[in-house]
Design a protein around this motif. Structure first.
Motif, mmCIF file in Angstrom:
data_model
loop_
_atom_site.group_PDB
_atom_site.id
_atom_site.type_symbol
_atom_site.label_atom_id
_atom_site.label_comp_id
_atom_site.label_asym_id
_atom_site.label_seq_id
_atom_site.Cartn_x
_atom_site.Cartn_y
_atom_site.Cartn_z
ATOM 1 N N GLY A 1 0.786 -1.230 0.000
ATOM 2 C CA GLY A 1 0.000 0.000 0.000
ATOM 3 C C GLY A 1 0.810 1.268 0.000
ATOM 4 N N GLY A 2 1.995 1.226 -0.592
ATOM 5 C CA GLY A 2 2.850 2.412 -0.660
ATOM 6 C C GLY A 2 4.002 2.337 0.318
ATOM 7 N N LEU A 3 5.065 3.096 0.032
ATOM 8 C CA LEU A 3 6.257 3.071 0.879
ATOM 9 C C LEU A 3 6.927 4.441 0.872
ATOM 10 C CD1 LEU A 3 8.395 1.643 2.589
ATOM 11 C CD2 LEU A 3 9.417 0.773 0.464
ATOM 12 N N SER A 4 7.102 4.992 2.056
ATOM 13 C CA SER A 4 7.850 6.244 2.212
ATOM 14 C C SER A 4 8.688 6.145 3.477
ATOM 15 C CB SER A 4 6.912 7.445 2.284
ATOM 16 O OG SER A 4 6.088 7.373 3.427
ATOM 17 N N PHE A 5 9.846 6.786 3.453
ATOM 18 C CA PHE A 5 10.730 6.752 4.615
ATOM 19 C C PHE A 5 11.776 7.848 4.500
ATOM 20 C CE2 PHE A 5 12.835 4.162 1.429
ATOM 21 C CZ PHE A 5 14.180 4.444 1.584
ATOM 22 N N SER A 6 12.467 8.082 5.615
ATOM 23 C CA SER A 6 13.535 9.078 5.681
ATOM 24 C C SER A 6 14.883 8.362 5.723
ATOM 25 C CB SER A 6 13.364 9.953 6.924
ATOM 26 O OG SER A 6 14.441 10.852 7.060
ATOM 27 N N PHE A 7 15.845 8.863 4.959
ATOM 28 C CA PHE A 7 17.183 8.285 4.855
ATOM 29 C C PHE A 7 18.195 9.276 5.408
ATOM 30 C CE2 PHE A 7 20.733 6.998 1.691
ATOM 31 C CZ PHE A 7 21.276 6.100 2.596
ATOM 32 N N LYS A 8 18.827 8.939 6.542
ATOM 33 C CA LYS A 8 19.838 9.806 7.147
ATOM 34 C C LYS A 8 21.197 9.554 6.508
ATOM 35 C CE LYS A 8 17.807 10.650 11.694
ATOM 36 N NZ LYS A 8 18.023 10.652 13.168
ATOM 37 N N VAL A 9 21.846 10.640 6.096
ATOM 38 C CA VAL A 9 23.160 10.553 5.463
ATOM 39 C C VAL A 9 24.055 11.653 6.024
ATOM 40 C CG1 VAL A 9 22.268 9.552 3.333
ATOM 41 C CG2 VAL A 9 22.457 12.028 3.537
ATOM 42 N N PRO A 10 25.374 11.454 6.006
ATOM 43 C CA PRO A 10 26.281 12.529 6.429
ATOM 44 C C PRO A 10 26.132 13.738 5.522
ATOM 45 C CG PRO A 10 27.439 10.431 6.244
ATOM 46 C CD PRO A 10 26.096 10.241 5.612
ATOM 47 N N ASN A 11 26.276 14.911 6.099
ATOM 48 C CA ASN A 11 26.067 16.144 5.324
ATOM 49 C C ASN A 11 27.326 16.540 4.554
ATOM 50 O OD1 ASN A 11 27.580 16.852 7.537
ATOM 51 N ND2 ASN A 11 26.467 18.750 7.958
ATOM 52 N N GLU A 61 17.678 13.111 4.747
ATOM 53 C CA GLU A 61 17.913 13.894 5.957
ATOM 54 C C GLU A 61 19.419 13.975 6.197
ATOM 55 O OE1 GLU A 61 16.863 13.897 10.756
ATOM 56 O OE2 GLU A 61 15.940 12.404 9.430
ATOM 57 N N ALA A 62 20.000 15.134 5.941
ATOM 58 C CA ALA A 62 21.440 15.329 6.117
ATOM 59 C C ALA A 62 21.747 15.664 7.574
ATOM 60 C CB ALA A 62 21.938 16.448 5.212
ATOM 61 N N VAL A 63 22.726 14.954 8.150
ATOM 62 C CA VAL A 63 23.082 15.160 9.552
ATOM 63 C C VAL A 63 24.599 15.220 9.689
ATOM 64 C CG1 VAL A 63 21.004 14.042 10.454
ATOM 65 C CG2 VAL A 63 23.039 12.671 10.022
ATOM 66 N N GLU A 64 25.052 15.807 10.777
ATOM 67 C CA GLU A 64 26.478 15.832 11.082
ATOM 68 C C GLU A 64 26.970 14.399 11.270
ATOM 69 O OE1 GLU A 64 28.669 18.239 11.227
ATOM 70 O OE2 GLU A 64 27.257 19.847 10.750
ATOM 71 N N PRO A 65 28.195 14.091 10.832
ATOM 72 C CA PRO A 65 28.695 12.722 10.949
ATOM 73 C C PRO A 65 28.646 12.153 12.361
ATOM 74 C CG PRO A 65 30.098 13.974 9.479
ATOM 75 C CD PRO A 65 29.115 14.955 10.079
ATOM 76 N N SER A 66 28.986 12.971 13.375
ATOM 77 C CA SER A 66 28.969 12.469 14.747
ATOM 78 C C SER A 66 27.550 12.138 15.201
ATOM 79 C CB SER A 66 29.603 13.485 15.704
ATOM 80 O OG SER A 66 28.925 14.720 15.650
ATOM 81 N N LYS A 67 26.575 12.941 14.767
ATOM 82 C CA LYS A 67 25.186 12.649 15.103
ATOM 83 C C LYS A 67 24.710 11.397 14.376
ATOM 84 C CE LYS A 67 20.424 14.406 14.824
ATOM 85 N NZ LYS A 67 20.033 13.559 15.953
ATOM 86 N N LYS A 68 25.158 11.232 13.144
ATOM 87 C CA LYS A 68 24.768 10.036 12.398
ATOM 88 C C LYS A 68 25.242 8.781 13.113
ATOM 89 C CE LYS A 68 26.614 7.507 9.592
ATOM 90 N NZ LYS A 68 27.398 6.786 8.581
ATOM 91 N N ILE A 69 26.448 8.805 13.629
ATOM 92 C CA ILE A 69 26.982 7.643 14.344
ATOM 93 C C ILE A 69 26.154 7.368 15.593
ATOM 94 C CG2 ILE A 69 28.977 6.748 15.614
ATOM 95 C CD1 ILE A 69 30.707 8.430 13.680
ATOM 96 N N ALA A 70 25.845 8.413 16.345
ATOM 97 C CA ALA A 70 25.047 8.247 17.563
ATOM 98 C C ALA A 70 23.653 7.720 17.223
ATOM 99 C CB ALA A 70 24.959 9.564 18.317
ATOM 100 N N ASP A 71 23.041 8.269 16.170
ATOM 101 C CA ASP A 71 21.710 7.810 15.763
ATOM 102 C C ASP A 71 21.745 6.364 15.285
ATOM 103 O OD1 ASP A 71 20.645 10.256 16.376
ATOM 104 O OD2 ASP A 71 20.508 10.968 14.311
ATOM 105 N N PHE A 72 22.824 5.998 14.637
ATOM 106 C CA PHE A 72 22.969 4.634 14.132
ATOM 107 C C PHE A 72 22.930 3.622 15.276
ATOM 108 C CE2 PHE A 72 25.842 1.100 12.912
ATOM 109 C CZ PHE A 72 25.211 0.657 11.768
ATOM 110 N N PHE A 73 23.744 3.857 16.298
ATOM 111 C CA PHE A 73 23.837 2.888 17.386
ATOM 112 C C PHE A 73 22.645 2.947 18.336
ATOM 113 C CE2 PHE A 73 28.298 2.791 16.044
ATOM 114 C CZ PHE A 73 28.509 1.428 16.023
ATOM 115 N N SER A 74 21.924 4.058 18.351
ATOM 116 C CA SER A 74 20.735 4.156 19.203
ATOM 117 C C SER A 74 19.449 3.824 18.443
ATOM 118 C CB SER A 74 20.626 5.563 19.803
ATOM 119 O OG SER A 74 20.448 6.537 18.789
#
Length: 517
Positions: free
Chosen positions: A359-369, A394-407
């Motif tokens: 029934g459709g697919l949408s999502f957010s993709f976090k990547v380093p800025n 969704e562009a994020v700072e690399p350090s935030k991306k790492i934290a978001d990845f593990f959490s």
């Protein structure tokens, strides 16, 4: 004592462009008789990665591996040709039942704050990595129920409840084998990552966290006569293009982690040398299986079917990054090959069917800025749109991306690291539900059982067959969508010599030296 590791293979950018694969060329000519000379400073520039701390047992370990390994020495090391060799441990052996490992330590070694490196220090570090309250980011590479004894000052006994065939590789290639000063850890507590103390060839002089750090020579380094350099500076820049321009202008000696776009831009510039190792890593999109939309395997497989790896390899990566259908990459002894039958490889019609089915697919993709990763994300976004998939970037700072990845603070997130030769150290921590990290959140009993079998079974041939089954099961679960393989590439000028570049992304600097101090 003089320790000389195997020479790294250097590959010129021109040869890569002409041949489309790894080749070899002579190392850059040095000055005078080509023998190492003491003194001088070297500068490394990086992009797309940064650091919030320099603690080897923090929940998110600093991804700048050369920096970490300049400060900390480990019990064991891996050479550029893949051998595991003793380092701070002068020798080691396992029992016939493989349930205990004995490490015999070098004598006379001290941390840079004067604390002795001894069996109690090793016990402290290994227990810190598996402490459940520590949440060490790479602690899952050690069995969580190990016991560590120090029968005398220079002997460490590690006892296991079941065999762990990947233990030497973990100690040689991941943060769990690196040694920090117990005195400094206890002194600084939660702030230790800002005041790192190891027994490596260099020690912290100053830093602007996440931007620049200067390391100075450890005058009491245990390898006689090393290091040669007086200091090493690491700088992180906002884009790979700016890092490359800094290198070309003489503002740096090494560009650590080179993207295909920059490798291609160098062309046949004779003043620079490109190192490209066989790929151990994978450039991928990790999908959070614990919440919508990717709790549904159909959604995960739809993304896999919609992503055209070959087009990305040709049009965006200039052939430097290649298609792959397994996280166990070609550089690993356990690689199942580039294709895996169960993996949802490019099939736009099948992707469209699955999207309609759910029934459709949408999502957010976090990547380093950074520009290169954002360019990649935009290309993927366009591909997925053809299947009716709405992917927001969704562009994020690399350090935030790492934290978001593990959490697990994401729906989909970009993940690319050089990788490790043993799948138990590199693949299992991300997808085993019993592992300490498991950022994918995947809960799959069949895969867990295969990981356990791979860890405890002796013999590379038997283990390789198990990891072939792992790759098949991972293709079925599709918790990760592979974008390409991820060979570690670096660029250096001809002023710097004898940096040991490993395919894991580690660079060893104890033997590095520079012309023109």
């Amino acid at each position: 004592m003089r320790i000389r590791l195997a020479a790294t293979v250097l590959v010129t950018a021109a040869a890569l462009l002409l041949a489309g694969c790894s080749g070899s060329s002579p190392a850059p000519a040095g000055s005078g008789d080509g023998k190492p000379v003491a003194g001088g400073d070297a500068t490394f520039v990086i992009s797309g990665r940064t650091w919030a701390h320099l603690d080897i047992a923090a929940p998110a370990v600093t991804p700048v591996k050369g920096l970490i390994n300049a400060i900390y020495d480990g019990l064991l090391r891996m050479t550029p040709d893949g051998k595991i060799v003793p380092w701070l441990a002068k020798s080691y052996e396992t029992s016939p039942d493989r349930l205990s490992w004995t490490f015999h330590l070098r004598e006379g070694v001290t941390f840079t704050d004067g604390t002795p490196f001894d069996a109690e220090a090793v016990k402290f570090n290994l227990e810190r990595q598996v402490d459940p309250n520590q949440h060490a980011g790479e602690g899952g590479n050690l069995p969580q129920d190990i016991t560590v004894d120090a029968p005398d000052e220079h002997t460490v006994l590690v006892k296991l409840s079941e065999p762990d065939e990947a233990l030497p590789s973990a100690l040689a290639t991941t943060a769990v084998g690196l040694m920090a000063s117990p005195t400094a850890v206890k002194k600084w507590g939660a702030e230790y990552g800002l005041h790192p103390v190891g027994a490596g060839p260099f020690m912290l002089d100053s830093q602007v966290v996440g931007q620049q750090v200067k390391l100075v020579k450890n005058p009491d380094y245990w390898v006689k006569g090393e290091p040669y350099l007086d200091s090493v500076t690491y700088r992180t820049l906002g884009s790979a293009d700016s890092a490359l321009q800094t290198l070309k202008s003489g503002g740096a000696d090494v560009m650590d982690s080179v993207a295909p776009q920059q490798a291609n831009a160098v062309g046949n510039d004779a003043s620079l040398t490109l190192t490209r190792n066989p790929s151990l890593g994978v450039n991928l999109m990790m999908l959070n299986t614990t919440k919508p939309p990717f709790h549904d395997v159909r959604a995960r497989r739809a993304v896999g079917y919609a992503l055209d790896q070959q087009t990305l390899s040709t049009s965006l990566f200039f052939g430097y990054f290649k298609p792959t259908e397994s996280m166990i990459a070609e550089g690993s002894w356990a690689s199942p090959g580039q294709t895996v039958d169960s993996y949802p490889s490019y099939d736009l019609d099948e992707a469209k069917k699955l999207v309609a089915d759910i029934g459709g697919l949408s999502f957010s993709f976090k990547v380093p800025n950074s520009s290169d990763w954002l360019q990649q994300a935009a290309a993927i976004q366009s591909m997925l749109a053809k299947a009716g998939i709405d992917m927001k970037i969704e562009a994020v700072e690399p350090s935030k991306k790492i934290a978001d990845f593990f959490s697990r603070n994401y729906e989909a997130i970009h993940f690319a690291v050089p990788g490790l030769p043993d799948p138990d150290n590199y693949v299992r921590p991300f997808f085993d539900s019993t592992a300490g990290a498991n950022p994918s959140g995947l809960q799959d009993a069949d895969l867990d059982a295969l990981f356990a079998k791979g860890r405890t079974t002796a013999g590379d041939d038997a283990r390789k067959d198990i990891y072939r089954q792992v790759a098949q099961r991972m293709g079925e679960t599709a918790a990760a969508v592979y974008i390409s393989d991820y060979p570690w590439m670096t660029l250096q000028n001809h002023r710097i010599h004898d940096v040991e570049f490993l395919p894991t992304g580690i660079s060893y600097l104890n033997e590095a030296w520079v012309d023109g101090k």
